[in-house]
Design a protein around this motif. Structure first.
Motif, short mmCIF file in Angstrom:
data_model
loop_
_atom_site.label_atom_id
_atom_site.label_comp_id
_atom_site.label_asym_id
_atom_site.label_seq_id
_atom_site.Cartn_x
_atom_site.Cartn_y
_atom_site.Cartn_z
N PRO A 369 68.50 28.06 10.04
CA PRO A 369 69.10 27.16 10.47
C PRO A 369 68.94 26.91 11.93
N TYR A 504 69.53 18.68 10.63
CA TYR A 504 69.57 20.33 10.68
C TYR A 504 68.42 20.62 9.94
N ILE A 557 74.73 27.27 7.80
CA ILE A 557 74.78 26.04 8.49
C ILE A 557 76.33 26.32 8.99
N TYR A 561 79.68 22.33 11.59
CA TYR A 561 78.99 21.14 11.76
C TYR A 561 78.90 20.76 10.40
#
Length: 575
Positions: A369, A504, A557, A561
């Motif tokens: 990540p 991402y 993640i 977010y």
């Protein structure tokens, strides 16, 4: 003149009155131009920009660009064409034409009449012959593959075959040269050099005599004429030096073109057309990026993928059309184009996207990540407060840097309240930066927390994203969360829609494949409406539970977010 990077001062669209004046100036300076050629250089309605810049030596110039491509250079109120627009006059078979000092010259390669450079003669033809074609012959202003060329669409010069008279003359010259070498072992003293890699085409245009000059006939001279680079293009050391001297933007342009031609030559098939431009970038070009490098179009001179494709379309490499509103697709590719055919595929290509599964067979984590750090940009209103610490408008700082800067400012200006150290006295700078008009007459002190929060509120939001083994990337605004929504389709069916995965480092197609395997439901990837190179994943049913596990546990993640996890269906309790 453009051998090194230049600095752009301004880039604005030309006004109507200035366009008419420029058109008349070009017609007066180049009287041999036809009306059609004049319209190509200074179009009546097409985009025409005025670019004011400084060269690496500090000279101020003005460049006129037609649809982003430089077409005219103005130096000391004198107009010069770029080498890719105005044709030169072919050298007649009778020999070198009569050239006077100040004549505008075009340099061409033997066997191709397309100009690759322009320059100003610094001596007449008689002086050149008297000097034995040695010494300073002309000053070169602009060459193929210099920084001004890179500012445009980077098109290659067209292949213009020599005239029949030129071919016969070159064949005859080669035959005579071979005979002379066989009999005497050397060429006549007053003839052209034995290896005339360049020839002159000239057009009688009177201009001012320049000061700095470049040598003619000495291809090893490392001056700004660029001839040495052309003559030594096969030398790997020279190529390495040229690559090392490139700016980060030029490196990204080169990487972008490499991935583009690699994808067209090896990945895309004719049966796959029409192909969404976003899918072409995501599924084909990214996979062609060499290992250890990251393709970031915003760091290139094009800034947007649509502008890059527009440039490739102007070179007739491919054709892009908007088949549906707001969604562009590649509808045709000219695989016979010279740029595609001549492209050499790198030996080591980038591995496929690692986001096919979050973990390898040995349990090793493949997806990492990104590290996301909120940043704050110094706005014009806040600039006086940060000036003492050396920060100016546009500088970005982390929250801790903002905090330390404010504390230092308060201490240096002795603004801590003597009676209560929890308060800070508001001086004129703090008043202008942090208080609105209604508060300026009422508030004379602020608490430390209030002072810091007001500072952060008045600054421009930025964020820094650092992907695994890549340099940090700073972007304006707050990063968009991964957005999960439930939509209603026909027959009262529900679908889960996921957006912003690319931000991402997640491949939407890989995420769709993984979800499809986990929940045994059909999934699809489509272009995100209103964007050029973004996609959204759509999977049947309310799959937020499975999606939450995938994003939070497998891809790690952070929950802050991810937006929409609260829409997961409620689990039925067993009786």
């Amino acid at each position: 003149m453009f051998a090194k990077a230049f600095r752009v001062k301004s880039n604005t669209a030309i006004k109507g009155s200035d366009r008419r004046k420029l058109r008349s100036d070009v017609a007066a300076t180049f009287p041999t131009l036809t009306s059609e050629q004049l319209s190509e250089v200074v179009p009546n309605k097409e985009e025409l920009n005025v670019i004011k810049l400084y060269t690496h030596k500090g000279d101020a110039l003005t460049v006129y660009a037609n649809s982003r491509n430089p077409v005219l250079i103005e130096v000391e109120k004198t107009l010069y064409p770029t080498d890719l627009m105005l044709p030169g006059v072919i050298v007649p078979s009778c020999g070198l034409p009569q050239v006077e000092r100040g004549t505008l010259c075009a340099v061409t390669l033997v066997g191709n009449r397309a100009p690759v450079a322009i320059g100003i003669a610094t001596m007449s033809t008689a002086e050149m012959v008297a000097a034995g074609m040695k010494g300073k012959g002309f000053t070169v202003l602009h060459t193929y593959m210099d920084h001004l060329w890179s500012f445009g669409d980077k098109a290659s010069p067209p292949a213009i075959a020599p005239l029949e008279a030129e071919l016969a003359e070159m064949e005859g010259a080669e035959k005579e040269e071979q005979e002379d070498e066989g009999e005497e072992g050397q060429a006549p003293e007053n003839s052209l050099p034995a290896d005339p890699s360049l020839q002159l085409d000239t057009e009688s245009l009177n201009t001012k005599e320049p000061i700095q000059c470049a040598k003619v006939g000495e291809k090893e001279e490392p001056t700004e004429n660029g001839a040495a680079e052309i003559a030594e293009e096969d030398n790997p050391d020279v190529l390495q030096e040229v690559e090392d001297s490139m700016s980060p933007q030029e490196h990204m342009d080169m990487l972008l073109q490499q991935c583009f031609f690699h994808a067209l030559k090896c990945k895309v098939k004719k049966s796959e057309l029409p192909l969404l431009t976003s899918a072409f970038l995501r599924n084909y070009m990214f996979s062609c990026c060499p290992k250890g490098q990251q393709l970031d179009i915003k760091k290139s001179s094009y800034k947007k993928f649509s502008k890059f494709l527009q440039s490739m379309q102007q070179q007739k490499i491919l054709q892009v059309k908007e088949l549906s509103k707001g969604v562009e697709s590649i509808v045709d590719v000219n695989w016979r184009h010279e740029n595609i055919r001549s492209f050499v595929v790198p030996e080591i290509a980038a591995p496929e996207s690692p986001i096919q599964d979050s973990k390898g067979s040995d349990g090793e984590q493949l997806y990492h990540p990104p590290e996301i750090i909120p940043l704050y940009g110094v706005s014009s209103k806040m600039a006086p407060l940060f000036l003492e610490s050396g920060y100016r408008k546009g500088h970005t700082l982390s929250s801790s840097e903002v905090r330390s800067t404010i504390i230092n400012y308060v201490k240096m200006n002795e603004l801590v309240d003597e009676t209560n150290k929890n308060f800070v006295k508001v001086n004129p700078v703090l008043c202008d930066c942090l208080l609105n008009k209604s508060e300026q007459d009422e508030i004379s002190k602020l608490k430390w927390d209030d002072l810091l929060s007001r500072c952060l509120d008045q600054m421009q939001p930025f964020h820094q994203v650092t992907f695994f083994r890549h340099e940090p990337v700073v972007r304006k605004g707050n990063i968009d969360s991964i957005d999960i929504t439930i939509a209603q389709r026909s027959s009262n069916k529900k679908v889960t829609v996921i957006k912003n995965l690319e931000l991402y480092g997640l491949d939407p197609q890989a995420v769709a494949n993984t979800l499809q395997q986990k929940v045994q439901a059909s999934a699809a990837v489509a272009a995100l409406p209103g964007t050029k190179d973004r996609a959204q994943v759509q999977i049947q049913g309310n799959q937020i539970h499975h999606l939450a596990k995938l994003l939070l546990e497998d891809y790690q993640i952070p929950r802050k977010y991810i937006q929409g996890l609260e829409k997961a269906p409620k689990m039925c309790r067993k009786k």
